[in-house]
Design a protein around this motif. Sequence first.
Motif, PDB file in Angstrom:
ATOM      1  N   VAL A 255       0.838  -1.209   0.000  1.00 19.96           N
ATOM      2  CA  VAL A 255       0.000   0.000   0.000  1.00 19.96           C
ATOM      3  C   VAL A 255       0.868   1.252   0.000  1.00 19.96           C
ATOM      4  CG1 VAL A 255      -1.639   1.322   1.406  1.00 19.96           C
ATOM      5  CG2 VAL A 255      -2.003  -1.115   1.024  1.00 19.96           C
ATOM      6  N   LEU A 256       1.942   1.238   0.794  1.00 21.07           N
ATOM      7  CA  LEU A 256       2.835   2.397   0.832  1.00 21.07           C
ATOM      8  C   LEU A 256       3.498   2.631  -0.521  1.00 21.07           C
ATOM      9  CD1 LEU A 256       4.143   4.579   2.609  1.00 21.07           C
ATOM     10  CD2 LEU A 256       5.948   2.920   3.118  1.00 21.07           C
ATOM     11  N   TRP A 257       3.917   1.549  -1.194  1.00 16.33           N
ATOM     12  CA  TRP A 257       4.529   1.704  -2.505  1.00 16.33           C
ATOM     13  C   TRP A 257       3.531   2.289  -3.498  1.00 16.33           C
ATOM     14  CZ3 TRP A 257       4.183   0.625  -7.579  1.00 16.33           C
ATOM     15  CH2 TRP A 257       5.331   0.761  -8.348  1.00 16.33           C
ATOM     16  N   MET A 258       2.289   1.807  -3.447  1.00 13.58           N
ATOM     17  CA  MET A 258       1.272   2.324  -4.369  1.00 13.58           C
ATOM     18  C   MET A 258       0.961   3.793  -4.096  1.00 13.58           C
ATOM     19  SD  MET A 258      -1.450  -0.742  -4.751  1.00 13.58           S
ATOM     20  CE  MET A 258      -0.900  -2.413  -4.739  1.00 13.58           C
ATOM     21  N   ILE A 259       0.930   4.179  -2.846  1.00 14.87           N
ATOM     22  CA  ILE A 259       0.675   5.582  -2.504  1.00 14.87           C
ATOM     23  C   ILE A 259       1.811   6.455  -3.009  1.00 14.87           C
ATOM     24  CG2 ILE A 259       0.549   7.200  -0.566  1.00 14.87           C
ATOM     25  CD1 ILE A 259      -1.074   5.060   0.930  1.00 14.87           C
ATOM     26  N   LEU A 260       3.060   6.032  -2.760  1.00 16.73           N
ATOM     27  CA  LEU A 260       4.209   6.815  -3.228  1.00 16.73           C
ATOM     28  C   LEU A 260       4.246   6.888  -4.743  1.00 16.73           C
ATOM     29  CD1 LEU A 260       7.018   5.634  -0.796  1.00 16.73           C
ATOM     30  CD2 LEU A 260       5.808   7.818  -0.791  1.00 16.73           C
ATOM     31  N   SER A 261       3.909   5.793  -5.408  1.00 26.50           N
ATOM     32  CA  SER A 261       3.888   5.806  -6.863  1.00 26.50           C
ATOM     33  C   SER A 261       2.772   6.714  -7.388  1.00 26.50           C
ATOM     34  CB  SER A 261       3.696   4.382  -7.390  1.00 26.50           C
ATOM     35  OG  SER A 261       3.612   4.381  -8.783  1.00 26.50           O
ATOM     36  N   GLY A 262       1.620   6.656  -6.747  1.00 28.98           N
ATOM     37  CA  GLY A 262       0.506   7.507  -7.169  1.00 28.98           C
ATOM     38  C   GLY A 262       0.781   8.988  -6.953  1.00 28.98           C
ATOM     39  N   MET A 263       1.563   9.306  -5.937  1.00 25.16           N
ATOM     40  CA  MET A 263       1.908  10.701  -5.666  1.00 25.16           C
ATOM     41  C   MET A 263       3.007  11.212  -6.593  1.00 25.16           C
ATOM     42  SD  MET A 263       1.839  10.690  -1.508  1.00 25.16           S
ATOM     43  CE  MET A 263       2.689  12.224  -1.388  1.00 25.16           C
ATOM     44  N   GLY A 264       3.647  10.298  -7.326  1.00 28.00           N
ATOM     45  CA  GLY A 264       4.699  10.712  -8.255  1.00 28.00           C
ATOM     46  C   GLY A 264       6.059  10.889  -7.603  1.00 28.00           C
ATOM     47  N   VAL A 265       6.271  10.270  -6.459  1.00 25.21           N
ATOM     48  CA  VAL A 265       7.538  10.420  -5.747  1.00 25.21           C
ATOM     49  C   VAL A 265       8.674   9.786  -6.545  1.00 25.21           C
ATOM     50  CG1 VAL A 265       8.788   9.748  -3.651  1.00 25.21           C
ATOM     51  CG2 VAL A 265       6.445  10.569  -3.493  1.00 25.21           C
TER      52      VAL A 265
END
Length: 150
Positions: A67-77
Amino acid sequence: MSSPSQVGGPRTNGSPTRPAGGPAGTAPARARRVKLTVSRVDPWSAMKMSFLISVALGIAGVVMVAVLWMILSGMGVFSEVNRLVGTIFNDSQNPFDIMDYLGFGRVLSLSIVIGVIDVILMTALSTLGAFLYNICSALVGGLQLTLTDD
């Protein structure tokens, strides 16, 4: 008018119900206090419980990492880190891509490996802790608990 069996609530043994404190008109009984000693912990049950708890924590850890990876990826980090590293190194021959190191599959695989190692270590340490507790308990008498009956 209601029947005699309905007046005063349900009946047991021919007498009306009373509060749990005792006979009518007296104060409720005090809570009992019991002192107990945990003199032995079964290593087999400690191993089973620690195994189940560590498996649950391992699964929760893998889900949390995903979930953390998906959130970071979705935020464009990750794309922002690629852009920042690209401006720092400015190497057109070998462009830097963070996904070579932190791709979803690689991160998830690493978190699964860490989860499996965690399950093995937590199970072993908990079982060893039960054995050590039993040895110490034989020497000093165990852990004393006071339980109350509210």
